[in-house]
Motif scaffolding. Structure first.
Motif, PDB file in Angstrom:
ATOM      1  N   SER A 147     -16.892  29.242 -40.366  1.00  0.00           N
ATOM      2  CA  SER A 147     -17.005  28.855 -41.781  1.00  0.00           C
ATOM      3  C   SER A 147     -17.245  27.357 -41.968  1.00  0.00           C
ATOM      4  CB  SER A 147     -15.734  29.269 -42.532  1.00  0.00           C
ATOM      5  OG  SER A 147     -14.624  28.568 -42.008  1.00  0.00           O
ATOM      6  N   ILE A 148     -17.158  26.567 -40.907  1.00  0.00           N
ATOM      7  CA  ILE A 148     -17.395  25.121 -41.048  1.00  0.00           C
ATOM      8  C   ILE A 148     -18.822  24.812 -40.588  1.00  0.00           C
ATOM      9  CG2 ILE A 148     -16.583  22.794 -40.488  1.00  0.00           C
ATOM     10  CD1 ILE A 148     -13.905  23.979 -39.666  1.00  0.00           C
ATOM     11  N   PRO A 149     -19.679  24.304 -41.502  1.00  0.00           N
ATOM     12  CA  PRO A 149     -21.032  23.945 -41.066  1.00  0.00           C
ATOM     13  C   PRO A 149     -20.959  22.928 -39.930  1.00  0.00           C
ATOM     14  CG  PRO A 149     -20.799  23.756 -43.468  1.00  0.00           C
ATOM     15  CD  PRO A 149     -19.427  24.000 -42.914  1.00  0.00           C
ATOM     16  N   LEU A 150     -21.852  23.041 -38.960  1.00  0.00           N
ATOM     17  CA  LEU A 150     -21.759  22.184 -37.766  1.00  0.00           C
ATOM     18  C   LEU A 150     -21.728  20.695 -38.122  1.00  0.00           C
ATOM     19  CD1 LEU A 150     -24.023  23.584 -34.890  1.00  0.00           C
ATOM     20  CD2 LEU A 150     -21.518  23.511 -35.020  1.00  0.00           C
ATOM     21  N   GLU A 151     -22.578  20.285 -39.073  1.00  0.00           N
ATOM     22  CA  GLU A 151     -22.648  18.848 -39.377  1.00  0.00           C
ATOM     23  C   GLU A 151     -21.334  18.343 -39.960  1.00  0.00           C
ATOM     24  OE1 GLU A 151     -24.391  21.254 -40.699  1.00  0.00           O
ATOM     25  OE2 GLU A 151     -24.821  20.957 -42.831  1.00  0.00           O
ATOM     26  N   LYS A 152     -20.636  19.225 -40.682  1.00  0.00           N
ATOM     27  CA  LYS A 152     -19.355  18.801 -41.263  1.00  0.00           C
ATOM     28  C   LYS A 152     -18.218  18.895 -40.247  1.00  0.00           C
ATOM     29  CE  LYS A 152     -20.330  19.371 -46.055  1.00  0.00           C
ATOM     30  NZ  LYS A 152     -19.767  19.598 -47.371  1.00  0.00           N
ATOM     31  N   ALA A 153     -18.444  19.645 -39.191  1.00  0.00           N
ATOM     32  CA  ALA A 153     -17.405  19.749 -38.164  1.00  0.00           C
ATOM     33  C   ALA A 153     -17.350  18.491 -37.307  1.00  0.00           C
ATOM     34  CB  ALA A 153     -17.662  20.968 -37.282  1.00  0.00           C
ATOM     35  N   ALA A 154     -18.486  17.804 -37.179  1.00  0.00           N
ATOM     36  CA  ALA A 154     -18.547  16.684 -36.235  1.00  0.00           C
ATOM     37  C   ALA A 154     -17.420  15.658 -36.454  1.00  0.00           C
ATOM     38  CB  ALA A 154     -19.925  16.024 -36.283  1.00  0.00           C
ATOM     39  N   PRO A 155     -17.251  15.127 -37.678  1.00  0.00           N
ATOM     40  CA  PRO A 155     -16.224  14.086 -37.853  1.00  0.00           C
ATOM     41  C   PRO A 155     -14.794  14.578 -37.604  1.00  0.00           C
ATOM     42  CG  PRO A 155     -17.809  14.020 -39.651  1.00  0.00           C
ATOM     43  CD  PRO A 155     -18.061  15.293 -38.892  1.00  0.00           C
ATOM     44  N   LEU A 156     -14.600  15.890 -37.619  1.00  0.00           N
ATOM     45  CA  LEU A 156     -13.245  16.397 -37.374  1.00  0.00           C
ATOM     46  C   LEU A 156     -12.795  16.107 -35.949  1.00  0.00           C
ATOM     47  CD1 LEU A 156     -13.577  19.840 -39.195  1.00  0.00           C
ATOM     48  CD2 LEU A 156     -12.544  17.726 -40.080  1.00  0.00           C
ATOM     49  N   LEU A 157     -13.771  15.978 -35.026  1.00  0.00           N
ATOM     50  CA  LEU A 157     -13.435  15.827 -33.603  1.00  0.00           C
ATOM     51  C   LEU A 157     -12.771  14.485 -33.291  1.00  0.00           C
ATOM     52  CD1 LEU A 157     -13.967  18.194 -31.721  1.00  0.00           C
ATOM     53  CD2 LEU A 157     -15.574  18.254 -33.581  1.00  0.00           C
ATOM     54  N   CYS A 158     -12.946  13.483 -34.180  1.00  0.00           N
ATOM     55  CA  CYS A 158     -12.160  12.248 -34.009  1.00  0.00           C
ATOM     56  C   CYS A 158     -11.421  11.900 -35.300  1.00  0.00           C
ATOM     57  CB  CYS A 158     -13.011  11.075 -33.547  1.00  0.00           C
ATOM     58  SG  CYS A 158     -12.028   9.558 -33.474  1.00  0.00           S
ATOM     59  N   ALA A 159     -12.152  11.636 -36.379  1.00  0.00           N
ATOM     60  CA  ALA A 159     -11.478  11.253 -37.637  1.00  0.00           C
ATOM     61  C   ALA A 159     -10.485  12.329 -38.056  1.00  0.00           C
ATOM     62  CB  ALA A 159     -12.515  11.034 -38.736  1.00  0.00           C
ATOM     63  N   GLY A 160     -10.841  13.584 -37.856  1.00  0.00           N
ATOM     64  CA  GLY A 160      -9.972  14.690 -38.255  1.00  0.00           C
ATOM     65  C   GLY A 160      -8.684  14.717 -37.451  1.00  0.00           C
ATOM     66  N   ILE A 161      -8.808  14.826 -36.142  1.00  0.00           N
ATOM     67  CA  ILE A 161      -7.600  14.973 -35.317  1.00  0.00           C
ATOM     68  C   ILE A 161      -6.751  13.702 -35.341  1.00  0.00           C
ATOM     69  CG2 ILE A 161      -8.857  14.436 -33.166  1.00  0.00           C
ATOM     70  CD1 ILE A 161      -5.716  16.677 -33.590  1.00  0.00           C
ATOM     71  N   THR A 162      -7.371  12.544 -35.443  1.00  0.00           N
ATOM     72  CA  THR A 162      -6.605  11.288 -35.403  1.00  0.00           C
ATOM     73  C   THR A 162      -5.688  11.140 -36.621  1.00  0.00           C
ATOM     74  OG1 THR A 162      -8.360  10.246 -34.137  1.00  0.00           O
ATOM     75  CG2 THR A 162      -6.818   8.766 -35.241  1.00  0.00           C
ATOM     76  N   THR A 163      -6.058  11.757 -37.724  1.00  0.00           N
ATOM     77  CA  THR A 163      -5.201  11.682 -38.910  1.00  0.00           C
ATOM     78  C   THR A 163      -4.288  12.908 -39.022  1.00  0.00           C
ATOM     79  OG1 THR A 163      -7.109  12.505 -40.162  1.00  0.00           O
ATOM     80  CG2 THR A 163      -6.682  10.143 -40.221  1.00  0.00           C
ATOM     81  N   TYR A 164      -4.792  14.060 -38.612  1.00  0.00           N
ATOM     82  CA  TYR A 164      -3.973  15.283 -38.659  1.00  0.00           C
ATOM     83  C   TYR A 164      -2.746  15.140 -37.755  1.00  0.00           C
ATOM     84  CZ  TYR A 164      -2.926  20.325 -38.198  1.00  0.00           C
ATOM     85  OH  TYR A 164      -2.325  21.570 -38.193  1.00  0.00           O
ATOM     86  N   SER A 165      -2.961  14.572 -36.560  1.00  0.00           N
ATOM     87  CA  SER A 165      -1.885  14.526 -35.566  1.00  0.00           C
ATOM     88  C   SER A 165      -0.652  13.747 -36.051  1.00  0.00           C
ATOM     89  CB  SER A 165      -2.427  13.963 -34.249  1.00  0.00           C
ATOM     90  OG  SER A 165      -1.444  14.057 -33.252  1.00  0.00           O
ATOM     91  N   PRO A 166      -0.789  12.509 -36.540  1.00  0.00           N
ATOM     92  CA  PRO A 166       0.421  11.814 -37.013  1.00  0.00           C
ATOM     93  C   PRO A 166       1.022  12.458 -38.259  1.00  0.00           C
ATOM     94  CG  PRO A 166      -1.539  10.467 -37.412  1.00  0.00           C
ATOM     95  CD  PRO A 166      -1.970  11.624 -36.547  1.00  0.00           C
ATOM     96  N   LEU A 167       0.213  13.059 -39.115  1.00  0.00           N
ATOM     97  CA  LEU A 167       0.783  13.721 -40.300  1.00  0.00           C
ATOM     98  C   LEU A 167       1.678  14.867 -39.866  1.00  0.00           C
ATOM     99  CD1 LEU A 167      -2.384  13.695 -42.578  1.00  0.00           C
ATOM    100  CD2 LEU A 167      -0.225  12.514 -43.066  1.00  0.00           C
ATOM    101  N   ARG A 168       1.278  15.592 -38.803  1.00  0.00           N
ATOM    102  CA  ARG A 168       2.125  16.676 -38.306  1.00  0.00           C
ATOM    103  C   ARG A 168       3.339  16.131 -37.567  1.00  0.00           C
ATOM    104  NH1 ARG A 168       0.238  21.844 -39.247  1.00  0.00           N
ATOM    105  NH2 ARG A 168       2.470  22.143 -39.013  1.00  0.00           N
ATOM    106  N   LYS A 169       3.108  15.122 -36.735  1.00  0.00           N
ATOM    107  CA  LYS A 169       4.204  14.542 -35.933  1.00  0.00           C
ATOM    108  C   LYS A 169       5.342  14.040 -36.832  1.00  0.00           C
ATOM    109  CE  LYS A 169       6.096  12.100 -32.437  1.00  0.00           C
ATOM    110  NZ  LYS A 169       6.751  12.792 -31.339  1.00  0.00           N
ATOM    111  N   TRP A 170       4.966  13.375 -37.944  1.00  0.00           N
ATOM    112  CA  TRP A 170       5.985  12.813 -38.828  1.00  0.00           C
ATOM    113  C   TRP A 170       6.240  13.704 -40.046  1.00  0.00           C
ATOM    114  CZ3 TRP A 170       3.294   9.458 -35.601  1.00  0.00           C
ATOM    115  CH2 TRP A 170       4.091   8.619 -34.827  1.00  0.00           C
TER     116      TRP A 170
END
Ligand code: NAP
Ligand code: ZN
Ligand code: ZN
Length: 349
Positions: A147-170
């Protein structure tokens, strides 16, 4: 060894230029990926321009990579030709140490291998995603939900995980107050994730230019760090402050925004050291931390979370020959909010 087209940095100041780079032969557990899109991360610019230290030129950057599997090694078990996949900031790690075993490959005790500028297991320098194909061990490949268009998935591989991870950790969630400093590629994803997790979200930006966007991304409040009164107004407010700014900020002023037991997590990575007033930490038992991307399992979790919650970055697709111009706009905080390079345009060169 095969040659693939790429855009490459050759010195700190010269524009990126089209050319070719080598990719290793497919190993038994490797995938060959035809790259469809690669996002432009501010890290690409820091690294290529030597902000963080010596650069192994010529270097092809790019670590927000998506595409389709073009070939698989004989021992690959998880992917098939044609699968939609992504690769982020690392392409290898020891996979044996305590961090790797707990799914935190980015903190591998022997050092993970960066997607570009890292030492590959064959002794060569890794080259990143501003290119038409890449060879990666299957463990470091992510599955992009349909369901995620490929072009919109690209930034998730860094910008996405880098922000998701601390939000979950804390534990950002209902009842917590989160501030996001800097509304760029990382910042706008942090706002979307924090909102989806149920937190009360405040954007702190240099000015009010992106105010409407910030609220549309899910922020409840938006302030400018230009106004010293904002730091007085918001003193002692937040459980979590995520600083995504690529330049140095006054850490003490931002620490003072934390409630008792609050944490300031730096994901932005300016090269200069920053002075910290320890009394700002002591008096309210505040913490100052940092966070590096996220592990492979959590990156998959984040992609699935995006699919489930309909979350995607706001992007501008560019052709490969527009990348130098795009970098200047990133440096001017003028990206809205992530440039994504259409790698099919590389064949024009
Ligand atoms: P970006 O798109 O350029 O966003 C950075 C934002 O910071 C800008 O949009 C701007 O937001 C703000 N900003 C820029 N210069 C500023 C200044 N001089 N003073 C105050 N605010 C300023 O960059 P990005 O791709 O999101 O990356 C942000 C940082 O995170 C970079 O340093 C990058 O290397 C780092 N990073 C770290 C990790 C990690 O694992 N920790 C992963 C990826 C990236 P406003 O206009 O809203 O103020
Ligand atoms: Zn990045
Ligand atoms: Zn390890």
């Amino acid at each position: 060894m095969s040659l693939v087209r790429a855009y490459t940095a050759t010195s700190p100041n010269a524009p990126l230029t089209p050319g070719t780079i080598e990719r290793r032969e497919l190993g038994p557990e490797d995938l060959l990926i035809d790259i469809a899109y690669t996002g432009v991360c501010h890290t690409d610019i820091h690294v290529a321009r030597g902000d963080w230290g010596q650069v192994p030129y010529p270097l092809t950057v790019g670590h927000e990579i998506v595409g389709t599997v073009a070939a698989v090694g004989p021992e690959v078990t998880r992917y098939r030709v044609g699968d939609r996949v992504g690769v982020g900031c690392m392409v290898d790690s020891c996979r044996e140490c305590a961090e790797c075993r707990s799914g935190e490959e980015q903190y591998c005790l022997r050092g993970c291998t960066d997607t570009y500028g890292g030492l590959d297991r064959d002794g060569s320098m890794t080259q990143g995603g501003y290119s038409e194909r890449i060879v990666v061990h299957e463990h470091f490949v992510l599955r992009v939900p349909d369901s995620i268009p490929l072009e919109k998935a690209a930034p998730l591989l860094c910008a996405g995980i880098t922000t998701y991870s601390p939000l979950r950790k804390w534990n950002a969630g209902p009842g917590t107050k989160v501030a996001v400093v800097g509304l760029g590629g990382l910042g706008h994803m942090a706002v979307k994730f924090a909102h989806a997790l149920g937190a009360e979200v405040t954007v702190l930006s240099q000015n009010l230019k992106k105010w409407e966007d910030g609220l549309r991304f899910g922020a409840d409040h938006y302030h400018t760090t230009d106004d010293p009164a904002v730091f007085e107004l918001l003193a002692g407010t937040f459980d979590l402050v995520i600083n995504t700014v690529s330049a140095s900020v006054d850490l003490n002023a931002h620490l003072n925004l934390l409630a008792v037991d609050g944490t300031l997590v730096n994901v932005g990575a300016p090269p200069e050291p920053a002075p910290v007033n320890v009394f700002g930490l002591i008096l309210n038992r505040r913490s100052l931390s940092g966070s590096k991307i996220g592990g492979i399992a959590q990156t998959q979790e984040m992609l699935d979370f995006c699919a489930e919650h309909g979350i995607a970055p706001q992007i501008e697709v560019i052709s490969a020959d527009q990348v130098n111009e795009a970098w200047e706009r990133v440096l001017a905080s003028d990206a809205r909010y992530r440039f994504v390079i259409d790698m099919a345009t590389l064949s024009r060169h």
